[in-house]
Design a protein around this motif. Structure first.
Motif, PDB file in Angstrom:
ATOM      1  N   VAL A  20       0.861  -1.178   0.000  1.00  0.00           N
ATOM      2  CA  VAL A  20       0.000   0.000   0.000  1.00  0.00           C
ATOM      3  C   VAL A  20       0.898   1.228   0.000  1.00  0.00           C
ATOM      4  O   VAL A  20       1.858   1.313   0.787  1.00  0.00           O
ATOM      5  CB  VAL A  20      -0.928   0.040   1.226  1.00  0.00           C
ATOM      6  CG1 VAL A  20      -1.805   1.285   1.202  1.00  0.00           C
ATOM      7  CG2 VAL A  20      -1.783  -1.211   1.289  1.00  0.00           C
ATOM      8  N   GLY A  21       0.602   2.181  -0.882  1.00  0.00           N
ATOM      9  CA  GLY A  21       1.393   3.402  -0.916  1.00  0.00           C
ATOM     10  C   GLY A  21       0.954   4.326  -2.028  1.00  0.00           C
ATOM     11  O   GLY A  21       0.186   3.948  -2.922  1.00  0.00           O
ATOM     12  N   ASP A  22       1.476   5.544  -1.992  1.00  0.00           N
ATOM     13  CA  ASP A  22       1.157   6.548  -3.002  1.00  0.00           C
ATOM     14  C   ASP A  22       2.132   6.379  -4.157  1.00  0.00           C
ATOM     15  O   ASP A  22       3.020   7.204  -4.390  1.00  0.00           O
ATOM     16  CB  ASP A  22       1.255   7.946  -2.392  1.00  0.00           C
ATOM     17  CG  ASP A  22       0.818   9.041  -3.352  1.00  0.00           C
ATOM     18  OD1 ASP A  22       0.214   8.705  -4.392  1.00  0.00           O
ATOM     19  OD2 ASP A  22       1.092  10.226  -3.073  1.00  0.00           O
ATOM     20  N   VAL A  23       1.964   5.296  -4.888  1.00  0.00           N
ATOM     21  CA  VAL A  23       2.901   4.982  -5.962  1.00  0.00           C
ATOM     22  C   VAL A  23       2.748   5.932  -7.150  1.00  0.00           C
ATOM     23  O   VAL A  23       3.703   6.145  -7.908  1.00  0.00           O
ATOM     24  CB  VAL A  23       2.722   3.514  -6.401  1.00  0.00           C
ATOM     25  CG1 VAL A  23       1.374   3.327  -7.076  1.00  0.00           C
ATOM     26  CG2 VAL A  23       3.841   3.045  -7.304  1.00  0.00           C
ATOM     27  N   CYS A  24       1.578   6.542  -7.306  1.00  0.00           N
ATOM     28  CA  CYS A  24       1.341   7.464  -8.422  1.00  0.00           C
ATOM     29  C   CYS A  24       1.620   8.920  -8.045  1.00  0.00           C
ATOM     30  O   CYS A  24       1.463   9.801  -8.887  1.00  0.00           O
ATOM     31  CB  CYS A  24      -0.096   7.340  -8.922  1.00  0.00           C
ATOM     32  SG  CYS A  24      -0.489   5.718  -9.620  1.00  0.00           S
ATOM     33  N   ASN A  25       1.986   9.165  -6.768  1.00  0.00           N
ATOM     34  CA  ASN A  25       2.310  10.515  -6.294  1.00  0.00           C
ATOM     35  C   ASN A  25       1.158  11.495  -6.510  1.00  0.00           C
ATOM     36  O   ASN A  25       1.331  12.608  -6.997  1.00  0.00           O
ATOM     37  CB  ASN A  25       3.577  11.029  -6.981  1.00  0.00           C
ATOM     38  CG  ASN A  25       4.807  10.218  -6.626  1.00  0.00           C
ATOM     39  OD1 ASN A  25       5.221  10.150  -5.465  1.00  0.00           O
ATOM     40  ND2 ASN A  25       5.381   9.563  -7.626  1.00  0.00           N
ATOM     41  N   LYS A  26      -0.030  11.049  -6.145  1.00  0.00           N
ATOM     42  CA  LYS A  26      -1.218  11.887  -6.245  1.00  0.00           C
ATOM     43  C   LYS A  26      -1.822  12.190  -4.881  1.00  0.00           C
ATOM     44  O   LYS A  26      -2.949  12.668  -4.796  1.00  0.00           O
ATOM     45  CB  LYS A  26      -2.272  11.216  -7.128  1.00  0.00           C
ATOM     46  CG  LYS A  26      -1.862  11.085  -8.591  1.00  0.00           C
ATOM     47  CD  LYS A  26      -2.998  10.538  -9.428  1.00  0.00           C
ATOM     48  CE  LYS A  26      -2.614  10.481 -10.903  1.00  0.00           C
ATOM     49  NZ  LYS A  26      -3.730   9.984 -11.753  1.00  0.00           N
ATOM     50  N   GLY A  27      -1.076  11.893  -3.811  1.00  0.00           N
ATOM     51  CA  GLY A  27      -1.591  12.146  -2.476  1.00  0.00           C
ATOM     52  C   GLY A  27      -2.633  11.146  -2.029  1.00  0.00           C
ATOM     53  O   GLY A  27      -3.408  11.445  -1.113  1.00  0.00           O
ATOM     54  N   LYS A  28      -2.655   9.969  -2.633  1.00  0.00           N
ATOM     55  CA  LYS A  28      -3.657   8.959  -2.294  1.00  0.00           C
ATOM     56  C   LYS A  28      -3.011   7.586  -2.356  1.00  0.00           C
ATOM     57  O   LYS A  28      -2.318   7.244  -3.312  1.00  0.00           O
ATOM     58  CB  LYS A  28      -4.834   9.038  -3.264  1.00  0.00           C
ATOM     59  CG  LYS A  28      -5.910   8.019  -3.018  1.00  0.00           C
ATOM     60  CD  LYS A  28      -7.120   8.279  -3.906  1.00  0.00           C
ATOM     61  CE  LYS A  28      -6.782   8.196  -5.378  1.00  0.00           C
ATOM     62  NZ  LYS A  28      -7.987   8.341  -6.231  1.00  0.00           N
ATOM     63  N   ASN A  29      -3.222   6.790  -1.309  1.00  0.00           N
ATOM     64  CA  ASN A  29      -2.669   5.436  -1.272  1.00  0.00           C
ATOM     65  C   ASN A  29      -3.463   4.509  -2.185  1.00  0.00           C
ATOM     66  O   ASN A  29      -4.698   4.580  -2.259  1.00  0.00           O
ATOM     67  CB  ASN A  29      -2.701   4.881   0.152  1.00  0.00           C
ATOM     68  CG  ASN A  29      -1.657   5.528   1.036  1.00  0.00           C
ATOM     69  OD1 ASN A  29      -0.665   6.057   0.546  1.00  0.00           O
ATOM     70  ND2 ASN A  29      -1.867   5.504   2.337  1.00  0.00           N
ATOM     71  N   LEU A  30      -2.742   3.638  -2.861  1.00  0.00           N
ATOM     72  CA  LEU A  30      -3.336   2.629  -3.734  1.00  0.00           C
ATOM     73  C   LEU A  30      -2.828   1.255  -3.318  1.00  0.00           C
ATOM     74  O   LEU A  30      -1.763   1.123  -2.705  1.00  0.00           O
ATOM     75  CB  LEU A  30      -2.979   2.887  -5.200  1.00  0.00           C
ATOM     76  CG  LEU A  30      -3.414   4.228  -5.803  1.00  0.00           C
ATOM     77  CD1 LEU A  30      -2.859   4.376  -7.206  1.00  0.00           C
ATOM     78  CD2 LEU A  30      -4.925   4.372  -5.796  1.00  0.00           C
ATOM     79  N   ILE A  31      -3.611   0.231  -3.646  1.00  0.00           N
ATOM     80  CA  ILE A  31      -3.198  -1.149  -3.415  1.00  0.00           C
ATOM     81  C   ILE A  31      -2.363  -1.616  -4.609  1.00  0.00           C
ATOM     82  O   ILE A  31      -2.812  -1.526  -5.757  1.00  0.00           O
ATOM     83  CB  ILE A  31      -4.409  -2.079  -3.229  1.00  0.00           C
ATOM     84  CG1 ILE A  31      -5.332  -1.544  -2.121  1.00  0.00           C
ATOM     85  CG2 ILE A  31      -3.943  -3.487  -2.896  1.00  0.00           C
ATOM     86  CD1 ILE A  31      -4.716  -1.523  -0.761  1.00  0.00           C
ATOM     87  N   VAL A  32      -1.166  -2.098  -4.331  1.00  0.00           N
ATOM     88  CA  VAL A  32      -0.268  -2.585  -5.373  1.00  0.00           C
ATOM     89  C   VAL A  32      -0.101  -4.087  -5.182  1.00  0.00           C
ATOM     90  O   VAL A  32       0.204  -4.557  -4.088  1.00  0.00           O
ATOM     91  CB  VAL A  32       1.108  -1.897  -5.303  1.00  0.00           C
ATOM     92  CG1 VAL A  32       2.019  -2.408  -6.401  1.00  0.00           C
ATOM     93  CG2 VAL A  32       0.945  -0.387  -5.398  1.00  0.00           C
ATOM     94  N   ALA A  33      -0.327  -4.842  -6.252  1.00  0.00           N
ATOM     95  CA  ALA A  33      -0.171  -6.299  -6.223  1.00  0.00           C
ATOM     96  C   ALA A  33       0.593  -6.734  -7.458  1.00  0.00           C
ATOM     97  O   ALA A  33       0.307  -6.283  -8.570  1.00  0.00           O
ATOM     98  CB  ALA A  33      -1.535  -6.994  -6.157  1.00  0.00           C
TER      99      ALA A  33
END
Length: 410
Positions: A20-33
């Motif tokens: 889980v993290g802001d991988v897109c740098n948009k200020g919002k956490n996303l689920i990464v799998a």
């Protein structure tokens, strides 16, 4: 894959990394799998805005059909093993770092194809590829001597490597006279992997190693220089270090340590090092090498620790175990009053009622022998309290049984 109360279906044979993290740098956490075949998936679990936010009545939770749609999918090199979402080059933006089973580490950065912050539109772009001498079991970021982040990778035999982000130098624009020298330097081999071996007395140089960096030291004091990081090995070695040549402490245990985490279990801002063994033995060690042990009843196949909201709608320190019998055990609100050893006298001295009771009994607080005698009689022989030859300083009679009860409650 089950996330919270929603079920995600992925047409992949084997998931290797979930984060889980802001991988897109948009200020919002996303689920990464990510799967073993190299498929990178993004899920956005942000609930949609309610259509009746201004209504006076109670709001209904959003419904779900049980099949969360995939937000983004991209293929990257296969055989992924570990993953890290963090700012590794100090530019304020997160990168995605992936470790592979073939001793390779790759760094990616998300590039948007649209300016919209709502939709996931873009792709991962490869920044750097590193080749290591040994297998990669852990990835972490730790502050360097100048405070800049350093990417740490565990190496077998209680070693680690610092991976240099050389693309930062490539992005700098040289002067006209320096163009030829810069081009020549790019063609020359660059030492982008700095290997450190923390000990020369390793019995098995191929033993698997795990590490965790950026261990908190507390917010009351400002610390300059390198951050703290810890390493553990499968043969029971556990170390806390500040830099390659500064070992703070080393512990050798008779259990096979396979997982390493950091967590503040005392609430003082100092994160303790938490190591877990296959048999469920868990070690909690502070910066002064004070050790607390915890035993799980079953053998453990996976372990993690962190702040999770299990009850009451607030985050609390939690230890999470996965057993070989396909069970998940969550120990929530794990808190210790202190890690360092102490004695009863020091604890009582911080209690104002205890000081008042000593004054009523005519016992000086600095008279250690008299205080010990009083406490010993109160704890182990309360029926003989009348035998104490103590003259109260105040006039009048003192109810010794009441004082005894108060001390016991204290």
């Amino acid at each position: 894959m089950v996330l919270g109360s929603q079920l995600c279906y992925m047409k992949s044979s084997y998931l290797t990394c979930v984060g889980v993290g802001d991988v897109c740098n948009k200020g919002k956490n996303l689920i990464v799998a990510m799967s073993a075949e190299g498929w990178f998936h993004l899920f956005d679990f942000t609930p949609p805005p309610s259509k009746h936010l201004d209504g006076p009545g109670p709001q209904e939770p959003p419904t779900s059909d049980g099949d969360q749609k995939l937000g983004f999918k991209q293929h990257i090199p296969a055989n992924t093993k570990v993953m890290l979402i963090s700012d590794i080059d100090g530019d304020g933006k997160n990168e995605l770092v992936v470790g592979y089973t073939d001793r390779v580490v790759r760094a990616f950065r998300w590039e948007d194809s649209s300016e919209s912050s709502e939709n996931i539109s873009g792709q991962l772009v490869l920044l750097k590829k590193w080749l290591l001498d040994g297998q990669v079991d852990s990835l972490s970021v730790n502050p360097g001597p100048d405070g800049a982040p350093e990417l740490l990778v565990s190496q077998p035999g209680c070693g680690y490597a610092i991976l240099l982000c050389t693309w930062k130098a490539d992005h700098q624009h040289p002067a006209e006279g320096e163009a030829d020298s810069v081009a020549a330097s790019r063609e020359a081999p660059i030492r982008d992997v700095i290997l450190h071996q923390t000990s020369g007395r390793i019995h098995n140089k191929n033993v698997s190693t795990h590490l965790v960096g950026n261990i908190g030291r507390g917010g009351t004091q400002q610390h300059s220089g390198s951050g703290l990081f810890a390493l553990c090995t499968l043969d029971g070695t556990l170390k806390l270090m500040e830099r390659a040549d500064k070992l703070l402490w080393s512990v050798q245990v008779d259990h096979q340590l396979f997982a390493l985490e950091k967590l503040d279990v005392t609430g003082n801002g100092h994160e303790e090092v938490i190591a877990c063994a296959w048999d469920g033995q868990t070690y909690i060690i502070d910066h002064s090498r004070t050790v607390a042990r915890f035993q799980v009843d079953e053998n453990v196949s996976a372990f993690c620790a962190g702040l999770y909201a299990c009850k009451g709608g607030r985050n609390s320190p939690c230890l999470v175990y996965v057993s070989f019998s396909q069970k998940i055990y969550i120990y929530w609100d794990v808190q210790l009053e202190r890690m360092e050893s102490t004695n009863l006298l020091k604890v009582l001295e911080s209690n104002s009622e205890y000081t008042e009771l000593l004054q009523q009994l005519g016992v000086a607080g600095d008279d250690v022998s008299a205080v010990k005698e009083l406490i010993h009689r109160t704890l182990y022989s309360p029926e003989h309290q009348s035998d104490l030859h103590l003259q109260p300083r105040r006039q009048g009679k003192t109810d010794s049984s009441k004082c005894s009860a108060n001390i016991q409650e204290t």
